[in-house]
Design a protein around this motif. Sequence first.
Motif, PDB file in Angstrom:
ATOM      1  N   GLU A  21       0.839  -1.196   0.000  1.00 53.81           N
ATOM      2  CA  GLU A  21       0.000   0.000   0.000  1.00 53.81           C
ATOM      3  C   GLU A  21       0.881   1.257   0.000  1.00 53.81           C
ATOM      4  O   GLU A  21       2.082   1.191   0.292  1.00 53.81           O
ATOM      5  N   ARG A  22       0.273   2.375  -0.320  1.00 50.63           N
ATOM      6  CA  ARG A  22       0.977   3.644  -0.233  1.00 50.63           C
ATOM      7  C   ARG A  22       0.123   4.621   0.572  1.00 50.63           C
ATOM      8  O   ARG A  22      -1.003   4.949   0.195  1.00 50.63           O
ATOM      9  N   HIS A  23       0.654   5.042   1.714  1.00 46.93           N
ATOM     10  CA  HIS A  23      -0.029   5.986   2.588  1.00 46.93           C
ATOM     11  C   HIS A  23       0.900   7.165   2.875  1.00 46.93           C
ATOM     12  O   HIS A  23       2.055   6.964   3.280  1.00 46.93           O
ATOM     13  N   LYS A  24       0.390   8.360   2.622  1.00 46.54           N
ATOM     14  CA  LYS A  24       1.151   9.590   2.847  1.00 46.54           C
ATOM     15  C   LYS A  24       2.510   9.531   2.149  1.00 46.54           C
ATOM     16  O   LYS A  24       3.559   9.856   2.712  1.00 46.54           O
ATOM     17  N   SER A  25       2.470   9.051   0.894  1.00 44.06           N
ATOM     18  CA  SER A  25       3.656   8.968   0.025  1.00 44.06           C
ATOM     19  C   SER A  25       4.715   8.008   0.543  1.00 44.06           C
ATOM     20  O   SER A  25       5.882   8.098   0.148  1.00 44.06           O
ATOM     21  N   PHE A  75       2.701  -1.717   8.536  1.00 44.09           N
ATOM     22  CA  PHE A  75       4.057  -1.323   8.890  1.00 44.09           C
ATOM     23  C   PHE A  75       4.835  -0.906   7.640  1.00 44.09           C
ATOM     24  O   PHE A  75       4.481  -1.308   6.518  1.00 44.09           O
ATOM     25  N   PRO A  76       5.894  -0.099   7.804  1.00 47.74           N
ATOM     26  CA  PRO A  76       6.697   0.349   6.656  1.00 47.74           C
ATOM     27  C   PRO A  76       7.392  -0.829   5.980  1.00 47.74           C
ATOM     28  O   PRO A  76       7.800  -1.794   6.629  1.00 47.74           O
ATOM     29  N   SER A  77       7.537  -0.738   4.661  1.00 49.43           N
ATOM     30  CA  SER A  77       8.162  -1.820   3.899  1.00 49.43           C
ATOM     31  C   SER A  77       9.675  -1.690   3.813  1.00 49.43           C
ATOM     32  O   SER A  77      10.327  -2.544   3.204  1.00 49.43           O
ATOM     33  N   GLN A  78      10.229  -0.628   4.370  1.00 51.71           N
ATOM     34  CA  GLN A  78      11.675  -0.383   4.355  1.00 51.71           C
ATOM     35  C   GLN A  78      12.201  -0.062   2.957  1.00 51.71           C
ATOM     36  O   GLN A  78      13.412  -0.079   2.733  1.00 51.71           O
TER      37      GLN A  78
END
Length: 503
Positions: A202-206, A225-228
Motif C-alpha cells: 500500500e501507499r499511505h502519505k507517500s 508497517f513500513p516496507s523499508q
Amino acid sequence: MTRALVGPTHPSESASVTVTAQETMDFTELYKHSGSLVSFSPGAHFVLNAVHDRVIIRKTDSFQISRTWVIDPTPSESATLLNKQASKAIRSSTDSRNNSISHAAWSSDSEYVLAASVKGGFVQVFKLRDEGWTARIDCGVEGLVKAVWAPDARTILCFSDWGLRVTMWSLVTGTASYIQFPIFLDKGFDFHADGRYFVLAERHKSKDMLGLYDASESYKLVRRFPSQTSSLASLALSPTGNHIAVWEGPLEYKLHIMTLAGNLLASFSPDPEPVLGIREVAWHPSGMFLAVAGWDDKVHIIDSLSWSPVTTFELSSRISSEVAIWREPSKWLEATEGRGFLSYEKLRGPQTITLNKIDHTKANPKSGAIQLEWNQTGSLLLVRYETTPTAAHLYLFPSPNEAFVPRLRSVLLHSKTILQAHWNPVRKGSLALCCGNRSIYTWSDEWEGESGEQEEMAECIGVPAKEFDTRNMSWSRDGKGLILLDKETFCCAFEVEEVTTLN
C-alpha cells in the motif's frame, strides 16, 4: 519413460517376450478462445475457456461441453453514467468491447467460475453444479482492472482503476470489505499458505507500507508497517508464511526480509552493487532458500539461516563437459511433418553458446534472468536469461544429506526464443517448454536407462495440426495434462502409456 520386461511366455517355453511400456502424448482437437482465457479446473476434471462473451466448460475425459454461459452484456450503471456519449451508452449492450470477457477463473474448489469484463465494469459468477444460478458484481465508479479469487473460494477480490482500492466481495454474505490505496493493480499482494492472512503493498502519505489483514474476519486490519523501501517493486511471501521478501524498483538492487510482525530481519545488496535493480525473486518450496536475479546475468541464492548468499550462479558463454547440453535438431519439424517424438541432440565435450550484446544506453536492456522457477521438490532451479533467449539453464541442488554444492546440471538449446517454460506440478523431474512453433519440448530425468538407472532425456514433440503455433502453455494441477495456446485456438495434450509386446 520406457521400461522393458523380458521373460518366458510359459515355463516350458524357451522363447522370450518383451513388453515395452512407453509414454506418448495424445492431443485433442483445436478449440477457439479469446484473451488466452483457458484453464484446467483445480481437480483437473474440466477445462474452462472464454470466447468473447461466452464461458464454455468441457469435461477432460471426453472434451464434450458440460456447461455454457453467456455474460449479461449490460454495463454497470456507473460505467454507463461515465460514458461521455449517450449514443454509445445506448448501444453498449451490443458493443463487443463491453461484452468481451477480460478475466475468467475457477474457484479453488472448482465449484464456481468468475467472468469479469473490465470495459463493462462488472464481474459475473456462475455455479458449476447449477447452470441457472448466477451472481453479479457491479464495481461502481472506481472501475475494474482485475478480478481474482481468494483461497476460500467464496470471496472475489476486485482491483479498481487508478489504484484507489481493493474490494473483497463475499458470495456467502453478499457484503463487501474495502482496502484503500494499493500500490499495484496486478501484483504486490499475496495470501498466507493457509489462506487466513492477506498481505498487500500500500501507499499511505507517500510512503510504501505493507498491510496484513485477517481474511477470516472480513479482512480486518491486523497491522500496517513500513516496507523499508523507497520505491517498492513487489513482494513475495515465503511458502511457510513466516517471512516476506520485498525489493526496490529497477534503479536500486536491494532486497529486505521481514516478518509478518513488521520486523526487519536482513537486507541484501551485492557488492559491488549493479547499475540496475532486481528482476526476479523466487522462494524455494521449503522456504529454506531465496533466488534473486537482476539485469546483470547473476542469480544469488540466499539461505534462510543467515539471510546471506550461499552461492551465486553467473551466466557464461562457455559450458563445461560436465554439463549435459541438449540441442534441438535442425529442421526436425519438416523432417517429421510435425508428428511424433524426436530426441534432442546431446552434445559432447565443452561448448560455447552465443550471448547477445547488451545496450546499456537503453532503458530495460535485454539482459538478466527473466524467469526463476523451482521444481516441485526444490532440487532443480530453472533459469531463463534474456541474454540467451533460446537457452534454458537447469541448476541442481543437492539433497539435505549431500554436500551443499549447487551446480549447473543441464542446458537446453533451441532454434527459436523460448516463450514459456514450466515444471510439472507433481513430478519433480519433468519440464515442458514452447517456442512459438508447431511443437512443444520436454525434459525429464525420470527415464530408465539400459542399466536400470534413471537418466535424463530431452524430446521435441510435434503438435498434429496444420496451423498451430504454441505461444503459451500451462499444466493441469495433477500434472497429467497441458493446455497449449495459439493466438485464437487451443488444444490439450495428455500423457498416455502405450504397451507393445514383441515375441
